[in-house]
Design a protein around this motif. Structure first.
Motif, PDB file in Angstrom:
ATOM      1  N   LYS A  13      -3.145  -8.851  -0.445  1.00 30.27           N
ATOM      2  CA  LYS A  13      -1.933  -9.443  -1.043  1.00 30.27           C
ATOM      3  C   LYS A  13      -0.692  -9.227  -0.178  1.00 30.27           C
ATOM      4  O   LYS A  13       0.089 -10.151   0.037  1.00 30.27           O
ATOM      5  N   ASP A  32       4.769  -3.046  -5.611  1.00 27.96           N
ATOM      6  CA  ASP A  32       4.489  -1.613  -5.427  1.00 27.96           C
ATOM      7  C   ASP A  32       5.640  -0.941  -4.658  1.00 27.96           C
ATOM      8  O   ASP A  32       6.057   0.170  -4.994  1.00 27.96           O
ATOM      9  N   ILE A  43       3.712   5.973  -5.458  1.00 26.10           N
ATOM     10  CA  ILE A  43       2.888   5.621  -6.616  1.00 26.10           C
ATOM     11  C   ILE A  43       1.982   6.789  -7.010  1.00 26.10           C
ATOM     12  O   ILE A  43       1.834   7.111  -8.180  1.00 26.10           O
ATOM     13  N   GLU A  59       6.115  -0.885 -13.668  1.00 30.07           N
ATOM     14  CA  GLU A  59       5.595  -2.109 -13.044  1.00 30.07           C
ATOM     15  C   GLU A  59       6.102  -3.349 -13.796  1.00 30.07           C
ATOM     16  O   GLU A  59       6.561  -4.315 -13.183  1.00 30.07           O
ATOM     17  N   GLY A  78      -2.660  -4.369  -8.097  1.00 23.99           N
ATOM     18  CA  GLY A  78      -3.939  -4.880  -8.598  1.00 23.99           C
ATOM     19  C   GLY A  78      -4.091  -4.897 -10.113  1.00 23.99           C
ATOM     20  O   GLY A  78      -4.857  -5.698 -10.661  1.00 23.99           O
ATOM     21  N   ARG A 116      -4.486   5.438  -3.452  1.00 17.98           N
ATOM     22  CA  ARG A 116      -4.661   4.586  -4.621  1.00 17.98           C
ATOM     23  C   ARG A 116      -5.302   5.435  -5.708  1.00 17.98           C
ATOM     24  O   ARG A 116      -6.520   5.631  -5.718  1.00 17.98           O
ATOM     25  N   PRO A 117      -4.473   5.932  -6.623  1.00 15.68           N
ATOM     26  CA  PRO A 117      -4.956   6.918  -7.595  1.00 15.68           C
ATOM     27  C   PRO A 117      -6.177   6.478  -8.388  1.00 15.68           C
ATOM     28  O   PRO A 117      -7.012   7.315  -8.740  1.00 15.68           O
TER      29      PRO A 117
HETATM   30  C1  S3P Z   1      -3.372  -0.501  -8.791  1.00 12.95           C
HETATM   31  C2  S3P Z   1      -3.188  -1.076  -7.566  1.00 12.95           C
HETATM   32  C3  S3P Z   1      -2.193  -0.595  -6.589  1.00 12.95           C
HETATM   33  C4  S3P Z   1      -1.051   0.121  -7.317  1.00 12.95           C
HETATM   34  C5  S3P Z   1      -1.586   1.183  -8.218  1.00 12.95           C
HETATM   35  C6  S3P Z   1      -2.528   0.614  -9.291  1.00 12.95           C
HETATM   36  C7  S3P Z   1      -4.406  -1.066  -9.701  1.00 12.95           C
HETATM   37  O1  S3P Z   1      -1.668  -1.695  -5.857  1.00 12.95           O
HETATM   38  O2  S3P Z   1      -0.260  -0.797  -8.036  1.00 12.95           O
HETATM   39  O3  S3P Z   1      -2.225   2.134  -7.427  1.00 12.95           O
HETATM   40  O4  S3P Z   1      -4.372  -0.798 -10.926  1.00 12.95           O
HETATM   41  O5  S3P Z   1      -5.274  -1.827  -9.209  1.00 12.95           O
HETATM   42  P1  S3P Z   1      -2.491  -2.517  -4.714  1.00 12.95           P
HETATM   43  O6  S3P Z   1      -3.343  -3.525  -5.424  1.00 12.95           O
HETATM   44  O7  S3P Z   1      -1.404  -3.176  -3.935  1.00 12.95           O
HETATM   45  O8  S3P Z   1      -3.275  -1.530  -3.933  1.00 12.95           O
END
Ligand code: S3P
Length: 175
Positions: A13, A32, A43, A59, A78, A116-117
């Motif tokens: 993206k 993000d 994040i 968000e 995401g 990415r947690p």
């Molecule tokens: C998430 C995707 C991450 C970020 C967060 C949660 C998700 O963004 O917003 O870690 O829930 O898929 P990216 O898709 O840009 O990695």
């Protein structure tokens, strides 16, 4: 009208959003990045100190902020399209493009880069399993996008050409 890029972590993206914005002469925003700027935390830190529910609130606020602007190319996190409130804002203020990737592509592209947690701290096999599970849950939401593009290849320029041609077709048919 804005252009929103949605899809799983590692679907490209931000990379494609930047290229697409350049080609269209429009401004690029990554939600993000905006969340981290507004919260003055990464994040991973937000997830760790306040939890995912709080991150999702931030968000939604950032999506509301970009939805008030016009002619942006926006890369969304995401998980953003899963919440109905977010989805409504995307639908009302722009056009959505889903960048679809296989679990293997998502795994390969999230090996390095930011924390990415939701898929962090696991070994290869466990990480692939959690990607598959999340991707299955999210696919029905992502597929509501106006345009769906496969992005498993490794030439972003080629994918941008495909996006531009799909956009042209869509704009022509809506005239
Ligand atoms: C998430 C995707 C991450 C970020 C967060 C949660 C998700 O963004 O917003 O870690 O829930 O898929 P990216 O898709 O840009 O990695």
């Amino acid at each position: 009208m804005n252009i929103y890029l949605i899809g799983f972590m590692g679907s490209g993206k931000s990379t494609l959003g930047r290229l697409l914005a350049h080609r269209l002469g429009q401004e690029f925003v990554d939600t993000d990045d905006l969340i981290q700027k507004r919260a003055r935390k990464t994040i991973a830190e937000i997830f760790r100190s306040e939890g995912e529910a709080h991150f999702r609130k931030l968000e939604t606020l950032c999506i509301a902020e970009v939805a008030q602007q016009k002619n942006l190319v926006v890369a969304l996190g995401g998980g953003a399209p899963i919440k109905e409130e977010n989805w409504r804002m995307l639908k009302n203020t722009g056009l959505s493009i889903y960048l679809r990737v296989s679990p293997q592509t998502a795994l390969a592209r999230t090996k390095d880069g930011p924390d990415r947690p939701l898929i962090a701290g696991r070994n290869h096999r466990e990480k692939l399993e959690s990607i598959k599970r999340l991707l299955n849950l999210r696919e029905p939401y992502y597929s509501r996008a106006d345009i769906v593009i496969e992005n498993n290849g490794d030439d972003p320029e080629e994918t941008v050409e495909e996006i531009l041609s799909r956009l042209k077709t869509l704009w022509k048919s809506s005239k």
